[in-house]
Scaffold this motif. Structure first.
Motif, PDB file in Angstrom:
ATOM      1  N   GLU A 269       0.808  -1.218   0.000  1.00  0.00           N
ATOM      2  CA  GLU A 269       0.000   0.000   0.000  1.00  0.00           C
ATOM      3  C   GLU A 269       0.843   1.270   0.000  1.00  0.00           C
ATOM      4  O   GLU A 269       1.907   1.339   0.621  1.00  0.00           O
ATOM      5  CB  GLU A 269      -0.959   0.024   1.197  1.00  0.00           C
ATOM      6  N   GLY A 270       0.353   2.258  -0.719  1.00  0.00           N
ATOM      7  CA  GLY A 270       0.968   3.575  -0.684  1.00  0.00           C
ATOM      8  C   GLY A 270       2.365   3.637  -1.272  1.00  0.00           C
ATOM      9  O   GLY A 270       3.144   4.531  -0.949  1.00  0.00           O
ATOM     10  N   ASN A 271       2.700   2.692  -2.136  1.00  0.00           N
ATOM     11  CA  ASN A 271       4.005   2.737  -2.796  1.00  0.00           C
ATOM     12  C   ASN A 271       3.908   3.576  -4.069  1.00  0.00           C
ATOM     13  O   ASN A 271       2.844   3.669  -4.685  1.00  0.00           O
ATOM     14  CB  ASN A 271       4.467   1.322  -3.143  1.00  0.00           C
ATOM     15  N   ALA A 432      -5.382   6.754  -6.091  1.00  0.00           N
ATOM     16  CA  ALA A 432      -4.569   6.799  -4.873  1.00  0.00           C
ATOM     17  C   ALA A 432      -5.009   7.946  -3.967  1.00  0.00           C
ATOM     18  O   ALA A 432      -5.516   8.959  -4.434  1.00  0.00           O
ATOM     19  CB  ALA A 432      -3.097   6.968  -5.251  1.00  0.00           C
ATOM     20  N   PRO A 433      -4.812   7.795  -2.645  1.00  0.00           N
ATOM     21  CA  PRO A 433      -5.263   8.823  -1.714  1.00  0.00           C
ATOM     22  C   PRO A 433      -4.499  10.139  -1.873  1.00  0.00           C
ATOM     23  O   PRO A 433      -3.333  10.146  -2.244  1.00  0.00           O
ATOM     24  CB  PRO A 433      -4.982   8.204  -0.335  1.00  0.00           C
ATOM     25  N   ARG A 434      -5.214  11.206  -1.567  1.00  0.00           N
ATOM     26  CA  ARG A 434      -4.617  12.553  -1.681  1.00  0.00           C
ATOM     27  C   ARG A 434      -3.453  12.755  -0.723  1.00  0.00           C
ATOM     28  O   ARG A 434      -2.553  13.535  -0.991  1.00  0.00           O
ATOM     29  CB  ARG A 434      -5.685  13.610  -1.358  1.00  0.00           C
ATOM     30  N   ASP A 435      -3.489  12.093   0.407  1.00  0.00           N
ATOM     31  CA  ASP A 435      -2.454  12.337   1.425  1.00  0.00           C
ATOM     32  C   ASP A 435      -1.292  11.353   1.312  1.00  0.00           C
ATOM     33  O   ASP A 435      -0.522  11.186   2.249  1.00  0.00           O
ATOM     34  CB  ASP A 435      -3.065  12.288   2.824  1.00  0.00           C
ATOM     35  N   LEU A 436      -1.154  10.729   0.146  1.00  0.00           N
ATOM     36  CA  LEU A 436      -0.049   9.792  -0.046  1.00  0.00           C
ATOM     37  C   LEU A 436       1.287  10.526   0.110  1.00  0.00           C
ATOM     38  O   LEU A 436       1.533  11.538  -0.533  1.00  0.00           O
ATOM     39  CB  LEU A 436      -0.158   9.167  -1.441  1.00  0.00           C
ATOM     40  N   LYS A 437       2.137  10.023   0.985  1.00  0.00           N
ATOM     41  CA  LYS A 437       3.438  10.668   1.224  1.00  0.00           C
ATOM     42  C   LYS A 437       4.491  10.012   0.345  1.00  0.00           C
ATOM     43  O   LYS A 437       4.640   8.797   0.355  1.00  0.00           O
ATOM     44  CB  LYS A 437       3.843  10.518   2.694  1.00  0.00           C
ATOM     45  N   VAL A 438       5.210  10.814  -0.393  1.00  0.00           N
ATOM     46  CA  VAL A 438       6.271  10.283  -1.247  1.00  0.00           C
ATOM     47  C   VAL A 438       7.597  10.486  -0.539  1.00  0.00           C
ATOM     48  O   VAL A 438       8.012  11.615  -0.271  1.00  0.00           O
ATOM     49  CB  VAL A 438       6.289  11.004  -2.614  1.00  0.00           C
TER      50      VAL A 438
END
Ligand code: CA
Length: 757
Positions: A269-271, A432-438
């Motif tokens: 998730e979140g990759n 993908a979610p708006r708050d996804l941290k890269v």
């Protein structure tokens, strides 16, 4: 991130009885061994700055929570373990930090091992801010792991690993004993830097488990790491166990995929996958039961089939552990895939892999492919996947899927995190979610160790060194040149009386002079240039003449050293004329020897005449292990006359399917009397064995031996089109592991006068 001072304070001062904690400052291996003797919880061993050569560093003991046993460098990044060095950690609550492994390789199976012996495995220990820089075994086919994690509750974070060139996983989590399962290891904020193409299986960057233990849970967290150009092989990450979590990792320009190869109930998730349009950049490959793939973001990926942005595989009914367990109960939700080549369902469907996914959902994904190109492909029955709320913004969708997915353009804008999102607020539940941290490059690895830039380009130093004709001038200039230099030759003869050992990136260019002949290079040794570690060569606007070469075994204008070469090479020839290689019966132009891999060999606008041997010989890996000598070979717009061997002889044998290459492009060339020398065993003018992708087009071939293409494993793609053959036999095409007609695409080829149709 924990600062260095905090680490020491943490280690020394937080213990309940700080008076007992001791600092041992050690200057050599004897002092280290002495300090280790009565080491206790809370003690700190400080390694003096400098080089520690051939140091097999071992640390074990019983630290306590908040009172670890610590091995630390005097200053971060100023303690170098070189030569035959390694690190083994046993015991519990051990902390190691600040070391750099370089200029050598481990004499063992691992550089860093979270076990001292089979029985003394590590628990609750941590390795942080340690660097492994090009610490590879010299022979690319001798295997090791750079990091092996055993035991339980270990943390491996903020480490920097770059340039593994030999076989074997960069970091392996091992489940081969009971105490190493359900381990709760954390692998976080590491920098996995460039790993060049290995040219064989065994080039994975991270692997958790093996098929043998894949029914066990590993419960390992892999979070916020960066994988930068980790191109070793088709799997970047190979998850072969259950219960793992892959969260927030960033994949930059990396060939291959995160593969859920064996084991159930993993979460991805979140990759973020950023391919930048590079070949074979992929995303996630889904196999097995209970996998969750949600909230991931992919952009600019160009992989298809097994390396698609998303590949949901077909399984084998009642699969053995080492094959393909059916996809069951997969949840694939809220992923964004933009500017990418392929999403595939039932990938790998064949007679053996006949079980389609079941009881699975595919929901709220935002998908955008390449304009006018096939994007969503289906290879078998998709009735076991429930589709809802998905949107395809661009790219073709296979018919049976088109009825299940909305298809309409989506206006997108780039958000502050650098990722694309729909502009329309109505579509906020999509993708993908708006708050996804890269995670960023400066959050991973060791702050004090620089991350590598792009590979060195020819001419990048900006220095152009003028070389005058004469005896010895070119060799002298080449020996003195530095990385990125250009040697510029004026018209005239250059005699080279020693083989030039080349361990740097240099260009040798003839100056363009009005009305003058290009410079001519003659050489009196069996080879003009011997490529060594770090050698890359560009030749342009030159004549190379074999007139003065001696009769010797293995004559070749350019050849690789007989020592194994760890780095991958680049060799370019543009506007070069090679002639008169006739002193004996097998005089090659370029010979790539054992354990050497060229990333690229490019020949264009060049002329080759009167040569007894092969022009490009990339056929030294004859053991059929799936190894080979060249990744990309391009020969274009060039002329070949009276060449005894093939213009290209490329060999990749065996049944392994872990590599993308070799790739061969041979187009727009003229061949006259090529490949007919009896000493040329294959009797072919182009000889491709086990090449994965071959494009052979618009060549004019007269009075030559045939083109020969042998397919081995996988789904090789060969196109032989628009070639004109006169007085040359028909193509020789063979399939070694595929029943049926040869799969090469043939179109527009013409044979006349002596063609054996
Ligand atoms: Ca593999």
């Amino acid at each position: 991130m924990l600062s260095r001072l905090c680490l020491v304070v943490f280690a020394v001062c937080l213990g309940s009885v700080p008076a007992l904690a001791e600092n041992h400052f050690v200057r050599n291996q004897n002092e280290y061994a002495h300090a280790l003797k009565d080491i206790e919880a809370g003690d700190v061993i400080i390694l003096a700055n400098g080089e520690w050569r051939d140091f097999e560093l071992v640390i074990t003991g019983k630290g306590k929570p908040g009172k670890p046993i610590t091995v630390i460098s005097e200053e971060a990044g100023k303690v170098f373990l070189t030569g035959q060095s390694s690190l083994r950690i046993g015991g519990e609550h051990i902390l190691v930090t600040g070391l750099v492994f370089k200029d050598g390789y481990s004499p063992r199976g691992e550089v860093i091992s979270f076990r001292r012996t089979k029985k003394d495995v590590s628990r609750n220990s941590r390795v942080t801010e340690v660097v492994i820089d090009n610490f590879s075994k010299p022979d690319r086919y001798e295997s090791d792991y750079w990091v092996g994690i055993y035991g339980s509750n270990n943390r491996f974070d903020h480490n920097h690993m770059v340039g593994k060139t030999n076989k074997g996983v960069t970091l392996a989590v091992r489940l081969d004993s009971e105490e190493s399962r359900e381990n709760n290891h954390r692998i976080e904020y590491n920098y996995f830097g460039p790993r060049p193409v290995l040219g064989s299986n065994g080039g994975e960057t991270l692997r958790i488990g093996t098929s043998k233990y894949s029914m066990f849970n590993s419960n390992t967290l892999v979070a916020y790491n960066v994988f930068d150009r980790t191109d070793g092989e088709v799997e970047i990450i190979s998850s072969k166990s259950g219960g793992n979590v892959f969260r927030g990792n960033l994949f930059l320009r990396s060939r291959g995929t995160l593969t859920l190869r064996h084991g159930d109930n993993n979460v991805v998730e979140g990759n973020v996958f950023m391919g930048h349009g590079k070949d074979y950049t992929g995303g996630i490959r889904v196999i097995n039961r209970g996998q969750t793939v949600r909230g991931n973001y992919m952009e600019g990926l160009r992989g298809t089939a097994f390396s698609s942005a998303l590949a949901i595989m077909n399984g084998v009914p009642n699969s053995p552990v080492n094959r393909y367990v059916e996809v069951e109960g997969a949840r694939i939700e809220n992923n964004t895939i933009v500017d990418s080549a392929r999403v595939g369902f039932n990938v790998g469907a064949d007679e053996e892999r006949s079980a389609p996914p079941s009881n699975s959902t595919f929901a709220n994904n935002l998908l955008s492919g390449l304009e006018g190109q096939s994007f969503l492909e289906v290879y078998d029955d998709i009735s076991g996947i429930a589709f809802s709320g998905n949107r395809v913004a661009q790219g073709e969708v296979e018919e049976q899927l088109a009825v299940k997915i909305d298809h309409a353009p989506v206006a997108m804008g780039r958000a502050e995190n650098g990722l694309l999102y729909p502009a329309d607020p109505e579509l906020k539940t999509l993708g993908a979610p708006r708050d996804l941290k890269v995670v960023s490059l400066d959050q991973v690895g060791a702050q004090w160790y620089p991350k590598p830039g792009d590979e060195l380009a020819f001419g990048s130093s900006g220095r152009v060194i003028k070389v005058h004709p004469g005896e010895g001038t070119l060799a002298e200039a080449a020996m003195a040149a530095e990385d990125g230099d250009v040697l510029q030759l004026s018209s005239g003869d250059y005699t080279v009386d020693r083989s030039i050992p080349l361990g740097k990136t240099i260009a040798i260019r003839g100056a363009f002079e009005e009305g003058a002949e290009p410079p001519r290079i003659l050489f009196t040794r069996p080879s003009l240039i011997e490529l060594r570690e770090g050698g890359n060569l560009q030749l342009s606007n030159l004549v190379i003449d074999g007139e003065l070469a001696p009769d010797s075994v293995g004559n070749s204008v350019i050849r690789t050293t007989t020592f194994p070469i760890q780095s991958n090479m680049r060799i370019e020839m543009d506007g070069v004329s090679v002639r008169g290689l006739v002193v004996n019966k097998s005089f090659n132009v370029l010979t790539l020897g054992k354990s050497a891999l060229a990333d690229r060999v490019t020949i264009r606008n060049s002329n080759f005449a009167d040569i007894t041997g092969t022009v490009v010989s990339a056929a030294a890996e004859t053991e059929d292990f799936g190894q080979y000598n060249v990744e990309y070979l391009d020969i274009t717009n060039s002329n070949f006359a009276n060449v005894g061997g093939a213009i290209a002889n490329v060999y990749r044998g065996g049944r392994d399917e872990s590599t993308f290459g070799p790739f061969v492009n041979i187009s727009g060339n003229n061949l006259v009397n090529v490949g007919k020398a009896v000493t040329n065993g294959s009797v072919a003018s182009v000889n491709l064995h086990g090449v994965q992708i071959a494009d052979v087009a618009r060549n004019a071939v007269a009075g030559s031996a045939p083109f020969r293409v042998v397919h081995t494993v996988g789904t090789p793609k060969t196109a032989i089109t628009q070639n004109a053959f006169s007085n040359t036999p028909q193509l020789v095409l063979e399939e070694l592991n595929f029943e049926g007609d040869h799969r090469a695409k043939l179109a527009g080829n013409i044979f006349d006068a002596g063609g054996s149709e």
